[in-house]
Structures are given as structure tokens and as C-alpha cells.
Scaffold this active site. Structure first.
Site, PDB file in Angstrom:
ATOM      1  N   GLU A 250      -3.312  13.462  15.743  1.00  0.00           N
ATOM      2  CA  GLU A 250      -2.812  12.158  15.295  1.00  0.00           C
ATOM      3  C   GLU A 250      -1.561  11.817  16.073  1.00  0.00           C
ATOM      4  O   GLU A 250      -1.011  12.665  16.784  1.00  0.00           O
ATOM      5  CB  GLU A 250      -2.544  12.174  13.792  1.00  0.00           C
ATOM      6  CG  GLU A 250      -3.816  12.191  12.971  1.00  0.00           C
ATOM      7  CD  GLU A 250      -3.567  11.956  11.498  1.00  0.00           C
ATOM      8  OE1 GLU A 250      -3.772  10.833  11.042  1.00  0.00           O
ATOM      9  OE2 GLU A 250      -3.146  12.904  10.812  1.00  0.00           O
TER      10      GLU A 250
ATOM     11  N   HIS B  40       2.863   1.442   8.045  1.00  0.00           N
ATOM     12  CA  HIS B  40       1.711   1.914   8.805  1.00  0.00           C
ATOM     13  C   HIS B  40       1.153   0.738   9.599  1.00  0.00           C
ATOM     14  O   HIS B  40       0.972  -0.346   9.044  1.00  0.00           O
ATOM     15  CB  HIS B  40       0.642   2.490   7.878  1.00  0.00           C
ATOM     16  CG  HIS B  40      -0.345   3.362   8.598  1.00  0.00           C
ATOM     17  ND1 HIS B  40      -1.255   2.844   9.491  1.00  0.00           N
ATOM     18  CD2 HIS B  40      -0.532   4.695   8.589  1.00  0.00           C
ATOM     19  CE1 HIS B  40      -1.962   3.836   9.988  1.00  0.00           C
ATOM     20  NE2 HIS B  40      -1.543   4.980   9.461  1.00  0.00           N
TER      21      HIS B  40
ATOM     22  N   ARG C 173       4.492   5.557  14.459  1.00  0.00           N
ATOM     23  CA  ARG C 173       4.096   4.414  13.632  1.00  0.00           C
ATOM     24  C   ARG C 173       5.062   3.235  13.709  1.00  0.00           C
ATOM     25  O   ARG C 173       4.635   2.078  13.720  1.00  0.00           O
ATOM     26  CB  ARG C 173       3.985   4.871  12.175  1.00  0.00           C
ATOM     27  CG  ARG C 173       2.803   5.740  11.986  1.00  0.00           C
ATOM     28  CD  ARG C 173       2.728   6.300  10.604  1.00  0.00           C
ATOM     29  NE  ARG C 173       1.511   7.109  10.541  1.00  0.00           N
ATOM     30  CZ  ARG C 173       1.142   7.814   9.506  1.00  0.00           C
ATOM     31  NH1 ARG C 173       1.881   7.842   8.416  1.00  0.00           N
ATOM     32  NH2 ARG C 173       0.036   8.500   9.537  1.00  0.00           N
TER      33      ARG C 173
ATOM     34  N   HIS D   7       4.007   1.903   3.755  1.00  0.00           N
ATOM     35  CA  HIS D   7       3.101   3.040   3.626  1.00  0.00           C
ATOM     36  C   HIS D   7       3.757   4.258   2.992  1.00  0.00           C
ATOM     37  O   HIS D   7       3.151   4.935   2.158  1.00  0.00           O
ATOM     38  CB  HIS D   7       2.589   3.388   5.023  1.00  0.00           C
ATOM     39  CG  HIS D   7       1.591   4.490   5.068  1.00  0.00           C
ATOM     40  ND1 HIS D   7       0.388   4.411   4.393  1.00  0.00           N
ATOM     41  CD2 HIS D   7       1.593   5.694   5.692  1.00  0.00           C
ATOM     42  CE1 HIS D   7      -0.308   5.524   4.612  1.00  0.00           C
ATOM     43  NE2 HIS D   7       0.409   6.321   5.382  1.00  0.00           N
TER      44      HIS D   7
ATOM     45  N   ARG E  33       8.325   9.747   9.327  1.00  0.00           N
ATOM     46  CA  ARG E  33       7.461  10.902   9.039  1.00  0.00           C
ATOM     47  C   ARG E  33       6.380  11.053  10.100  1.00  0.00           C
ATOM     48  O   ARG E  33       5.720  10.084  10.478  1.00  0.00           O
ATOM     49  CB  ARG E  33       6.803  10.720   7.674  1.00  0.00           C
ATOM     50  CG  ARG E  33       5.767  11.751   7.359  1.00  0.00           C
ATOM     51  CD  ARG E  33       5.224  11.554   5.970  1.00  0.00           C
ATOM     52  NE  ARG E  33       4.408  10.367   5.844  1.00  0.00           N
ATOM     53  CZ  ARG E  33       3.077  10.346   5.904  1.00  0.00           C
ATOM     54  NH1 ARG E  33       2.391  11.463   6.093  1.00  0.00           N
ATOM     55  NH2 ARG E  33       2.421   9.220   5.730  1.00  0.00           N
TER      56      ARG E  33
HETATM   57  C1  LIG Z   1      -3.838   5.251   2.036  1.00  0.00           C
HETATM   58  C2  LIG Z   1      -2.965   6.433   2.319  1.00  0.00           C
HETATM   59  C3  LIG Z   1      -3.409   7.431   3.169  1.00  0.00           C
HETATM   60  C4  LIG Z   1      -2.613   8.544   3.425  1.00  0.00           C
HETATM   61  N1  LIG Z   1      -3.082   9.538   4.231  1.00  0.00           N
HETATM   62  C5  LIG Z   1      -2.340  10.642   4.408  1.00  0.00           C
HETATM   63  C6  LIG Z   1      -2.844  11.729   5.153  1.00  0.00           C
HETATM   64  O1  LIG Z   1      -3.948  11.673   5.679  1.00  0.00           O
HETATM   65  N2  LIG Z   1      -2.071  12.836   5.279  1.00  0.00           N
HETATM   66  C7  LIG Z   1      -0.831  12.936   4.713  1.00  0.00           C
HETATM   67  O2  LIG Z   1      -0.171  13.968   4.855  1.00  0.00           O
HETATM   68  N3  LIG Z   1      -0.345  11.912   3.977  1.00  0.00           N
HETATM   69  C8  LIG Z   1      -1.064  10.789   3.802  1.00  0.00           C
HETATM   70  N4  LIG Z   1      -0.555   9.767   3.050  1.00  0.00           N
HETATM   71  C9  LIG Z   1       0.688   9.983   2.321  1.00  0.00           C
HETATM   72  C10 LIG Z   1       0.401  10.932   1.159  1.00  0.00           C
HETATM   73  O3  LIG Z   1      -0.860  10.656   0.628  1.00  0.00           O
HETATM   74  C11 LIG Z   1       1.434  10.833   0.040  1.00  0.00           C
HETATM   75  O4  LIG Z   1       2.721  10.813   0.561  1.00  0.00           O
HETATM   76  C12 LIG Z   1       1.302  12.023  -0.890  1.00  0.00           C
HETATM   77  O5  LIG Z   1      -0.030  12.143  -1.321  1.00  0.00           O
HETATM   78  C13 LIG Z   1       2.228  11.874  -2.074  1.00  0.00           C
HETATM   79  O6  LIG Z   1       1.931  12.902  -2.978  1.00  0.00           O
HETATM   80  P1  LIG Z   1       2.798  13.058  -4.293  1.00  0.00           P
HETATM   81  O7  LIG Z   1       2.249  14.210  -5.021  1.00  0.00           O
HETATM   82  O8  LIG Z   1       4.229  13.054  -3.927  1.00  0.00           O
HETATM   83  O9  LIG Z   1       2.547  11.699  -5.098  1.00  0.00           O
HETATM   84  P2  LIG Z   1       1.188  10.974  -5.545  1.00  0.00           P
HETATM   85  O10 LIG Z   1       0.008  11.605  -4.961  1.00  0.00           O
HETATM   86  O11 LIG Z   1       1.380   9.527  -5.301  1.00  0.00           O
HETATM   87  O12 LIG Z   1       1.144  11.206  -7.102  1.00  0.00           O
HETATM   88  C14 LIG Z   1       1.986  10.490  -7.963  1.00  0.00           C
HETATM   89  C15 LIG Z   1       1.609  10.778  -9.382  1.00  0.00           C
HETATM   90  O13 LIG Z   1       2.659  10.308 -10.222  1.00  0.00           O
HETATM   91  C16 LIG Z   1       2.122   9.557 -11.288  1.00  0.00           C
HETATM   92  N5  LIG Z   1       3.155   8.619 -11.735  1.00  0.00           N
HETATM   93  C17 LIG Z   1       3.765   7.632 -11.044  1.00  0.00           C
HETATM   94  N6  LIG Z   1       4.694   7.044 -11.807  1.00  0.00           N
HETATM   95  C18 LIG Z   1       4.662   7.670 -13.000  1.00  0.00           C
HETATM   96  C19 LIG Z   1       5.369   7.514 -14.217  1.00  0.00           C
HETATM   97  N7  LIG Z   1       6.318   6.577 -14.389  1.00  0.00           N
HETATM   98  N8  LIG Z   1       5.060   8.318 -15.260  1.00  0.00           N
HETATM   99  C20 LIG Z   1       4.077   9.266 -15.153  1.00  0.00           C
HETATM  100  N9  LIG Z   1       3.386   9.467 -14.012  1.00  0.00           N
HETATM  101  C21 LIG Z   1       3.684   8.671 -12.965  1.00  0.00           C
HETATM  102  C22 LIG Z   1       0.880   8.933 -10.736  1.00  0.00           C
HETATM  103  O14 LIG Z   1       0.051   8.569 -11.817  1.00  0.00           O
HETATM  104  C23 LIG Z   1       0.359  10.085  -9.891  1.00  0.00           C
HETATM  105  O15 LIG Z   1      -0.336  10.987 -10.705  1.00  0.00           O
HETATM  106  C24 LIG Z   1      -1.330   8.636   2.818  1.00  0.00           C
HETATM  107  C25 LIG Z   1      -0.876   7.610   1.990  1.00  0.00           C
HETATM  108  C26 LIG Z   1      -1.679   6.517   1.743  1.00  0.00           C
HETATM  109  C27 LIG Z   1      -1.166   5.426   0.866  1.00  0.00           C
END
Ligand SMILES: Cc1cc2nc3c(=O)[nH]c(=O)nc-3n(C[C@H](O)[C@H](O)[C@H](O)COP(=O)(O)OP(=O)(O)OC[C@H]3O[C@@H](n4cnc5c(N)ncnc54)[C@H](O)[C@@H]3O)c2cc1C
Length: 523
Positions: free
Chosen positions: A113, A231, A277, A338, A373
Site C-alpha cells: 500500500e 482518504h 494520502r 478517514h 498514519r
Molecule cells: C472504511 C475504512 C476502511 C479502513 N481500512 C483499514 C485497513 O484496511 N487497515 C487499517 O489498519 N485500518 C483501516 N481503517 C482504519 C481502522 O479501521 C480503524 O482505525 C480501527 O478499526 C479503529 O479501531 P478501534 O477499535 O479503535 O475503533 P472502532 O473499530 O471504530 O470501534 C469503536 C467501538 O466503539 C463503540 N462506541 C463508539 N462510541 C461509543 C459510546 N459513546 N459508547 C459506547 N460505545 C461506543 C462503537 O460502537 C464500536 O464498537 C479503515 C477505516 C475505515 C473507515
């Protein structure tokens, strides 16, 4: 009022929250809260994959170098070292727990990537990497009796006791339509990013930055809030959400074209379509401006038409659903918000500046991503730093926390129709891909005019209302931080200060009641 007691509260069930839950679970009862369905998280939508130096041609030091290079002088080197060194064992654990990464024959298949110097991105089911990882982590937690879940319970604020320690949360139970206090010895914010602060975003609806806003209100410092990654290639067609067209497509040879069908990236950067990006996003905007016509397109029509649907089944199907066969027609694209490099300022074990409050994943800012990032480092961050935060919370297992008062909230104040849309448009226009003192000051004035609607502590009668409070607060913090950083670096581009300045080779930090400050390293 019903009160729930547990030992550890994990807010969010994305990769960071789930990984932390597993790590802390041998030390007590763990309750995982989610705002929506259990499976609705940004992790679930992650397509391209997860970066890790595991291939024979790769080295941990090269992954480290690429991450630091992409971070534009702002990475915390210690945080990067931990990410790249602890990444491989975390991935091996995932495979042990059942994650099926795609393979070429028997060997793991690595793709390339943007801004990676090696093929080091593992993927699952083509472009469903995040779904496969969260599915496996979730199933792993089901076998652990200490872990339980409560969905549709959006946390509104944390509870604090007389010693200033966090001792639980107040959550909005969407089904009962009431606030519930939940007491715990330690609380982890793993609520993901803040893409939905912006009008155009690739993020799902849950990504309203709640963990950051809640931590800030609880007195925690936030860092690098101006660093929002846009993005370059979100699907841009009427009636469709800003669905992400992964960078891995360009890794496999897809090219950006202007409205006249001409490739243009080579004119903007020697790395062409695989430039970082921020550069590609700004190049698209500049090209639209230069040619006075749009949109830009992502063209895959010259690639193997049999391979694309197999390699990117989710992208292929989604575009087809919106009437575009990506093997035959270039896809209209536009940049969209993003990823948040900034967030709750933590040490390398997820500790925030408030006792017993932790943060991990996209909600947190260890400084690992610097000002930009590197693609596919975020899922890895969730695993590595989720596990570290879980381990740090375990330390709190033995110490009981005094409970604190449950703050009174007044009657709910209704949100005027469209106020969330207006806020999101404001952030997009005033603090988007390009900012200047003028746009940012206008943004602050507009926010000021809305301040009576978003007074601190105002009660709402639904989830959207609580989210709007957070969006308002975070827009203010992004704008204040962006105004203070009078330079351009990584994802932060100031048209009035287009150059990098040595004096700003520091992280920004905001805390309630204080001006934006700058400091040398996050750890
Ligand atoms: C379309 C897309 C594609 C991506 N592709 C990639 C990739 O290929 N590789 C990569 O490394 N990164 C990628 N990213 C970035 C990556 O997916 C995220 O940064 C990462 O998954 C975030 O993980 P997290 O556990 O921090 O949060 P999240 O996976 O966003 O989880 C957040 C959780 O918190 C909960 N939540 C939110 N607010 C509250 C609240 N007030 N009370 C209770 N629960 C709450 C939600 O319900 C959810 O369960 C991508 C992002 C997007 C948008």
C-alpha cells in the site's frame, strides 16, 4: 435508578476494545459496551489489511522507517518501535485464535500500500480484513466467562469520585431510553475515531469521537487534534455513502484520472498514485481546481478483469450495487475524512492523564502515527495498544475504587432540525483538507453563534443529541489546534503557512480551560 457494577469497563468492541477485553479478563469481570449493534464498528469496515513485517523480504526496522517517514517528523519513535516489534507476535496470536489471512499456496499473501517500501499488508477474504479480525476476537471472548456485553448503550460521560479518579460511566440505554450508571475500577475508551465530525467521511455512523469528547470533559488531555487524515478515494456518486476504495487498489495498479481521463498524480509527486494520502488528497483537490471540472476517477479498467472481483469482492459488489462495474468503468472518487491521528493523550500503556481512565485504538494518541498514519497501521495499533492497555488495567485489579456521585442532569433540550448536518458541513468547509487562519476563524465564529445550543452538560433525549454535543466540542478543539499550528505538516495543511516549520516539530495538546500548548513527545 438501576446501577450496574463490574470490575473493568471497555467502551467499544472494535479491534482495540476486544483485544483489551481479552487481555484484562483474567483479573475480574469485564463489561464491554457498544453504542450500536455489537458488530458496528470502524474495524468491521477495514478493508485493505493489516501491516506487519512478517514476510521474508521484510524487516521490522523497515516497517519502523516507513511509519516514521509517513508521520512527517511527528511520530513518537518509542511508540513506533513498540508497534512494529509487538505487531508480529500479535498477528501470530490472531492466527492461533483462528483468523484466516489470505494465502498464496501455503504462504501468507502480502500486498503493498501507499508509502510502504515492502509488500507487508496481510488481508482476509480479499478486502474484509477488519471483519475477519473482529469476528475472531469476538468469538475468542465468547469462550471467556468473565466477559459480557451490553449493546445499544452509548456512554455519555464518565463518573469521577472525590479523589478525581474515574469510577464508572453513565450510559444512554437506547432501548429503555434512560441513563444508567455503571461502576467499575477502570474504564477504557476504545470508541474509535471522529470521521463523522465531517460532512464527507468514510467512517460508519458510530464514529462521532465520543471517547475523545468524554475524556476531555473528564479533564484528560487530548493531543494532535488538528491531525485528521483525509482518504483520497471515497466513492463519489449520488445516493451512495462515501464508501472507501482501498489504497490496495492503487497498490495493485489502479490509477487516478482527472475528468478528461488523464493520469495526473505524477505531476504532483514522484511516487505517483502511491504517494501518501495527504498528498494524493490535496492533489485531487488541486486538479479539480486546475481543470475546473470534475470528478476525479479511479481507473481499474486496464487490470485483470477476472482477478479484481476475487481480490476485492466487497468493493466490486458495492460499486456494482451503485451501478458501476469497476472492471469496465472508472469510478468517481473524492477525498473524505478517514482517520484521526490525534485523540486522548496516553502513555505507551494506554494511561490517560486522568487516573483509572485508559484509551486505546483510534481514540488514543500515543503519537505512533505522527502527522500522517501509514496505511494499514491502524488495525495493528488496535491490537498492540489494546493489549497493552488491557495489561495496564489489570494492575488496578487489586485496588477498589470509591464510587462517586451521579451528576444531576436537567430536562432534555431538543436539537434543532439539521443542526448536526450544519455542524458537519462547518467542519468540512472550515477545517477540512486545506485550512487557513481565515477559514478557521470563520469556523470559530460560526461555532460561537451555536454555543447556546451546545452548552456543557446539556441533557438530550436521544443518541443523536449526545453525539451532537460531542461533534460540537470536537470541531471546536480541531479548529483551535489547527489555528495554533502555523505550518503545514502531514495531514494538516495550512494554505497561509504551506511549509513545515522546525519550531512545530512538536505535538499539540488541549485540556479543558487551557490554551493549546505544544510539547516535544507524547510518551
Ligand atoms: C472504511 C475504512 C476502511 C479502513 N481500512 C483499514 C485497513 O484496511 N487497515 C487499517 O489498519 N485500518 C483501516 N481503517 C482504519 C481502522 O479501521 C480503524 O482505525 C480501527 O478499526 C479503529 O479501531 P478501534 O477499535 O479503535 O475503533 P472502532 O473499530 O471504530 O470501534 C469503536 C467501538 O466503539 C463503540 N462506541 C463508539 N462510541 C461509543 C459510546 N459513546 N459508547 C459506547 N460505545 C461506543 C462503537 O460502537 C464500536 O464498537 C479503515 C477505516 C475505515 C473507515
Amino acid at each position: 435508578m438501576q446501577t450496574i457494577e463490574t470490575d473493568f469497563l471497555i467502551i467499544g468492541a472494535g479491534v482495540a476494545g476486544l483485544r483489551a477485553a481479552i487481555e484484562v479478563s483474567d483479573a475480574g469481570r469485564v463489561l464491554v459496551l457498544t453504542k450500536d449493534r455489537l458488530t458496528e464498528s470502524t474495524s468491521e469496515y477495514a478493508q485493505g489489511g493489516i501491516a506487519v513485517a512478517l514476510s521474508d523480504e521484510d524487516e521490522v526496522s523497515l516497517h519502523e522507517q516507513d511509519t516514521i517517514q509517513a508521520g512527517a517528523g511527528l511520530c513518537n519513535p518509542e511508540a513506533v518501535k513498540i508497534l512494529v516489534e509487538e505487531g508480529p507476535p500479535q498477528i501470530e496470536k490472531l492466527i492461533e485464535w483462528g483468523v484466516e489471512f489470505d494465502r498464496d499456496g501455503g504462504s501468507l499473501s502480502f500486498t503493498r500500500e501507499g508509502a510502504h517500501s515492502r509488500n507487508r499488508v496481510l488481508h482476509s477474504h480479499g478486502d474484509s480484513t477488519g471483519r475477519e479480525i473482529t469476528r475472531t476476537l469476538y468469538h475468542t471472548t465468547l469462550a471467556i466467562k468473565n466477559i459480557s456485553y451490553r449493546s445499544f448503550s452509548g456512554v455519555v460521560d464518565v463518573l469521577r469520585n472525590d479523589h478525581g479518579e474515574v469510577c464508572g460511566v453513565v450510559a444512554w440505554d437506547q432501548k429503555q431510553r434512560e441513563l444508567i450508571p455503571i461502576h467499575a475500577r477502570a474504564v477504557l475508551m476504545a470508541t474509535g475515531g471522529l470521521g463523522c465530525v465531517y460532512w464527507e467521511t468514510t467512517n460508519p455512523n458510530v464514529a462521532t469521537g465520543d471517547g475523545m469528547a468524554i475524556a476531555y470533559r473528564a479533564g484528560a488531555a487530548l493531543a494532535d487534534m488538528e491531525m485528521v487524515q483525509f482518504h483520497p478515494t471515497a466513492l463519489f456518486t449520488e445516493g451512495a455513502p462515501r464508501f472507501l476504495l482501498s489504497e490496495a487498489l492503487r497498490g495493485e495498479g489502479a490509477r487516478l484520472l482527472n475528468a478528461a481521463g488523464e493520469p495526473f498524480m505524477d505531476r504532483y509527486d514522484k511516487r505517483g498514485d502511491l504517494a501518501p494520502r495527504d498528498i494524493v488528497s490535496r492533489a485531487i483537490v488541486a486538479e479539480l481546481r486546475r481543470t475546473k471540472s470534475g470528478p476525479a476517477y479511479l481507473d481499474m479498467t486496464h487490470l485483470d478483469a477476472k482477478r479484481i472481483p476475487k481480490r476485492f469482492p466487497r468493493i466490486y459488489e458495492t460499486c456494482l450495487h451503485y451501478g458501476i462495474d469497476i472492471t469496465r468503468k472508472p469510478v468517481p472518487v473524492h477525498p473524505a475524512a478517514h482517520y484521526a491521528m490525534g485523540g486522548v493523550h496516553t502513555d505507551l500503556d494506554g494511561r490517560t492523564t486522568v487516573d483509572r481512565l485508559y484509551a486505546a485504538g483510534e481514540t488514543a494518541c500515543t503519537g505512533v502515527h505522527g502527522a500522517n498514519r501509514l496505511a494499514s497501521n491502524s488495525l495493528l495499533e488496535g491490537l498492540v495498544y489494546g493489549a497493552r492497555a488491557g495489561a495496564a488495567m489489570r494492575e488496578r485489579a487489586g485496588s477498589v475504587v470509591a464510587s462517586g456521585p451521579i451528576p444531576e442532569r436537567g430536562d432534555p433540550v431538543p436539537l434543532p432540525a439539521n443542526s448536526v448536518f450544519d455542524l458537519r458541513r462547518l467542519a468540512w468547509r472550515r477545517a477540512g483538507i486545506e485550512r487557513s487562519a481565515e477559514t478557521l476563524a470563520e469556523g470559530l465564529d460560526e461555532l460561537d453563534r451555536l454555543s447556546s445550543l451546545f452548552a456543557p452538560g446539556v441533557m438530550r433525549s436521544n443518541r443523536q443529541g449526545f453525539e451532537a454535543n460531542n461533534i460540537y466540542l470536537l470541531t471546536t478543539l480541531i479548529i483551535r489546534s489547527a489555528l495554533a499550528r502555523e505550518e503545514s505538516r502531514g495531514a494538516h495543511y495550512r494554505s497561509d503557512f504551506p511549509d513545515v516549520k522546525q519550531e512545530f516539530c512538536r505535538h499539540s495538546r488541549v485540556e479543558d480551560g487551557r490554551e493549546v500548548e505544544f510539547f516535544k513527545t507524547v510518551s
